[in-house]
Design a protein around this motif. Structure first.
Motif, PDB file in Angstrom:
ATOM      1  N   GLU A 263      -7.364 -38.680 -13.308  1.00  0.00           N
ATOM      2  CA  GLU A 263      -7.150 -37.039 -14.902  1.00  0.00           C
ATOM      3  C   GLU A 263      -7.514 -36.512 -15.549  1.00  0.00           C
ATOM      4  N   ASP A 264      -8.114 -38.049 -16.332  1.00  0.00           N
ATOM      5  CA  ASP A 264      -8.513 -37.988 -17.388  1.00  0.00           C
ATOM      6  C   ASP A 264     -10.496 -37.443 -17.303  1.00  0.00           C
ATOM      7  N   SER A 265     -11.371 -37.157 -15.746  1.00  0.00           N
ATOM      8  CA  SER A 265     -11.947 -36.537 -15.697  1.00  0.00           C
ATOM      9  C   SER A 265     -13.010 -35.487 -16.367  1.00  0.00           C
ATOM     10  N   PHE A 266     -11.876 -34.521 -16.907  1.00  0.00           N
ATOM     11  CA  PHE A 266     -12.758 -33.284 -17.492  1.00  0.00           C
ATOM     12  C   PHE A 266     -12.595 -33.246 -18.857  1.00  0.00           C
ATOM     13  N   GLN A 267     -11.791 -34.456 -19.790  1.00  0.00           N
ATOM     14  CA  GLN A 267     -11.153 -34.577 -20.938  1.00  0.00           C
ATOM     15  C   GLN A 267     -12.807 -34.657 -22.126  1.00  0.00           C
ATOM     16  N   SER A 268     -13.891 -36.137 -21.787  1.00  0.00           N
ATOM     17  CA  SER A 268     -14.965 -35.973 -22.267  1.00  0.00           C
ATOM     18  C   SER A 268     -15.689 -34.800 -22.026  1.00  0.00           C
ATOM     19  N   ILE A 269     -16.126 -33.785 -20.767  1.00  0.00           N
ATOM     20  CA  ILE A 269     -16.591 -33.110 -20.737  1.00  0.00           C
ATOM     21  C   ILE A 269     -16.245 -31.838 -21.339  1.00  0.00           C
ATOM     22  N   VAL A 270     -15.297 -31.893 -21.427  1.00  0.00           N
ATOM     23  CA  VAL A 270     -13.981 -30.297 -22.107  1.00  0.00           C
ATOM     24  C   VAL A 270     -15.071 -30.706 -23.461  1.00  0.00           C
ATOM     25  N   LYS A 271     -14.414 -32.303 -24.485  1.00  0.00           N
ATOM     26  CA  LYS A 271     -15.339 -32.504 -26.197  1.00  0.00           C
ATOM     27  C   LYS A 271     -16.491 -31.922 -25.405  1.00  0.00           C
ATOM     28  N   TYR A 272     -17.561 -32.501 -25.064  1.00  0.00           N
ATOM     29  CA  TYR A 272     -18.566 -31.864 -25.119  1.00  0.00           C
ATOM     30  C   TYR A 272     -19.330 -30.747 -25.241  1.00  0.00           C
ATOM     31  N   ILE A 273     -18.464 -29.424 -24.841  1.00  0.00           N
ATOM     32  CA  ILE A 273     -18.705 -28.721 -25.216  1.00  0.00           C
ATOM     33  C   ILE A 273     -18.392 -28.268 -25.881  1.00  0.00           C
TER      34      ILE A 273
END
Lengths: 395, 395
Positions: free
Chosen positions: B145-155
């Motif tokens: 469920e947390d897989s997207f968070q760090s990617i969204v944050k990086y972008i």
């Protein structure tokens, strides 16, 4: 199937004596037929149904619906050719183009469904009643923390049924739905086991015979297969996971069989490719997968461990059943009895405090009866084991 | 690389006039070099690093550690040959045989790490500074469920940096680390998109150009590839996901290029196999995968869409950058300005109630200045667009 279940019938039919007992056992089991329950677990797309259909040359899943990410089923073409008995702890209308809120929930918190199907296979007069327990949905959700629950529950439920049957009046007609073997499908793309794989095997290895299988292994080169096998063996060992291991071969078995078992042991975890497609290649008919760069022959030992897996299963069906009975079920039963004893003692103490001596005596009587019944069962088991031992030594 | 970035330099060098502007642009960009940032996202084992290395013939990941399910890294052999700059929002000592409780936690709630590496590639005098942003750990946990968070944050972080740079004093030296393209890797074994795939693309499609890629497609037969592509296209459409689409080809482009783009569009999502292994087959040297049943040639269009994907990326680098600037970054910027305006108004109201008219005026002045700066930027952009249009029409 090219191999058949081994049983000692090497003696001529004219000879009548003690050594004929195995023949009696043999004849009886031919008449009665064999029963076997195989569970398959793994992410969707890893070829579970294809492998099972390839192994038994039966189309168990011709009527299945392949769900998309929405959970809508697309009906596959084909006819239903199975005896069929479904087990669905939770069901819901999953068809139609509109999504209900329940379906939207299921889409991302997909439940694991359990479905059991039974086929009757006959080969050279020997009947096999095979039940395949499928677990669609395992590992397919975003959050897979609940993936094990329904599988653990299913296995325990079958133990529970058998436990009650065994204690009931009509012991002859117990239906035995216990799971004798579980093929656990590992993705060829992992660099070993995934956290989900480890968690699953840890939760289940004391309840069922786990046979790990690297599926769709035609996606890997020979070196990649070897490396992945080594890594998986290392991790299974490091994690303290007990998968099913082949028993020692008796000294007096023939050399060919010994060699076959040695190769089986060496090849584990089996890396297999499945296919039910019949193709023409090299002037012969075979089952395989046709790529633009070549044809994977699934029964070719250079291409896949398919034949090894099939032979392992067929030559060890009885051993898998025995381990289920004597190790996994026995674990369950002892735990169950211990629970009951604890509950009984708690009641005793309560009753004692209440001073109700009549009920007190009844409780103790019941517990004594149970203990006696346990003793009888153990004696029966010992007698059976002795008989088997003398059979083996007379071979 | 066989193709190179297209730019209008068909005119002879002697001609000097308006039509030479593209040549000036060309010469300047040759001197300056191109910069491009590519992100790769997908479950581990889907061949992300292999594909990137195959695409750019550079070994970006020779120094990487391949973690097992425990999170212990096994150092791969090789030398570091990259400029390298790491971005790790969370780090921890992940080595050594003993697991800390933190590591045990990570094992089942694996975090997605972000790591960026930069290589400089030169080809026929044209320099490309390529940054590859990798996202190891995506989709590998039991609960993703947390897989997207760090990617969204990086972008978002890269947009934020650029946003501040753009408003600062030294606008010439803004370093632009915005992600221009994201290859999203889809497993060949799914029967379409998984819930995780849909969720990821939904969360990211308004922030980055997503190019979905069916990876390790040498595990699929031709028919399976076609069916999977159709199913994925259907689901992307049904779910309202906006992936990157190739722009219309100008009428005056040559027939060959038009045909190439038509084939690219038809082939999406690209089904690719990658390999950095050089092999000898059919008497020539090529890169491929050697199976017992045949050799997959990754640059053979009958075997894989690898060449189509590479050509698409190279001929559309500029378009990918423009869409990033004009659509995704513009979205971010307008949202940011709206937030600031809201915050400003709230302050204004508060200030007004407090009756502090001096601050009131200052705030309004600042807002006016910002509005003016916005207007100037828009005028600049329009001027640029006009210039480009006249360049195109003069070709």
């Amino acid at each position: 199937m090219s191999s058949e279940v081994k049983s000692g019938n090497e003696h001529p039919q004219s000879y009548v004596g003690f050594a004929n007992l195995p023949n009696q056992v043999h004849r009886k089991s031919v008449k009665k037929g064999f029963e076997f329950t195989l569970m398959v677990v793994g992410e969707s797309g890893l070829g579970k149904s294809t492998l099972v259909n390839s192994l038994f040359l039966a189309d168990l899943y011709s009527d299945r619906k392949i769900p998309d990410a929405k959970g809508n089923g697309h009906h596959a073409n084909g006819t239903v050719g199975v005896v069929g008995n479904g087990y669905r702890p939770t069901t819901g209308a999953r068809n139609g183009p509109e999504l209900t809120s329940q379906q939207l929930l299921e889409k991302f918190h997909k439940n694991v469904k359990i479905s059991a199907k039974t086929v009757e296979i006959e080969e050279r007069g020997v009947k096999l009643r095979l039940t395949v327990v499928d677990t669609p949905g395992f590992g397919d959700a975003i959050n897979n923390e609940d993936s094990f629950q329904s599988i653990v529950k299913y296995i325990d439920d079958q133990f529970e049924k058998f436990f009650h049957g065994e204690r009931g009046l009509n012991r002859r007609n117990i239906t035995d739905s216990r799971v004798h073997c579980c093929f656990y499908f590992i993705s060829p793309f992992g660099r070993g086991l995934k956290p989900l794989d480890i968690q699953f095997m840890r939760q289940l290895h004391q309840k069922v015979n786990i046979v790990p299988v690297i599926s769709r292994a035609d996606a890997l080169t020979k070196k990649e297969v070897d490396d992945l096998k080594k890594q998986i063996r290392r991790e299974i060992n490091d994690e303290g996971i007990k998968v099913y291991t082949l028993p020692e071969v008796d000294e007096d078995e023939d050399q060919e069989y010994k060699e076959e078992v040695r190769q089986m042991k060496e090849a584990m975890p089996f890396a297999v490719a499945g296919s039910t497609t019949s193709i023409e290649a090299k002037g012969k008919k075979l089952r395989g997968r046709v790529y633009p760069w070549g044809v994977v022959e699934i029964e070719n030992p250079e291409h896949s461990d398919f034949i090894k897996l099939r032979n392992m299963l067929i030559t060890h069906m009885q051993d898998l059943q025995e381990v289920t009975q004597e190790v996994h079920y026995e674990n369950y039963r002892l735990q169950k009895l211990a629970e009951e004893a604890r509950a009984g003692q708690a009641e005793l103490i309560l009753d004692h405090h209440a001073g109700d001596t009549a009920t007190d005596k009844e409780k103790m009587k019941r517990m004594l009866e149970e203990k006696e019944s346990e003793l009888r069962k153990m004696q029966e088991m010992m007698a059976k084991m002795k008989a088997e031992m003398s059979m083996n030594s007379s071979k």
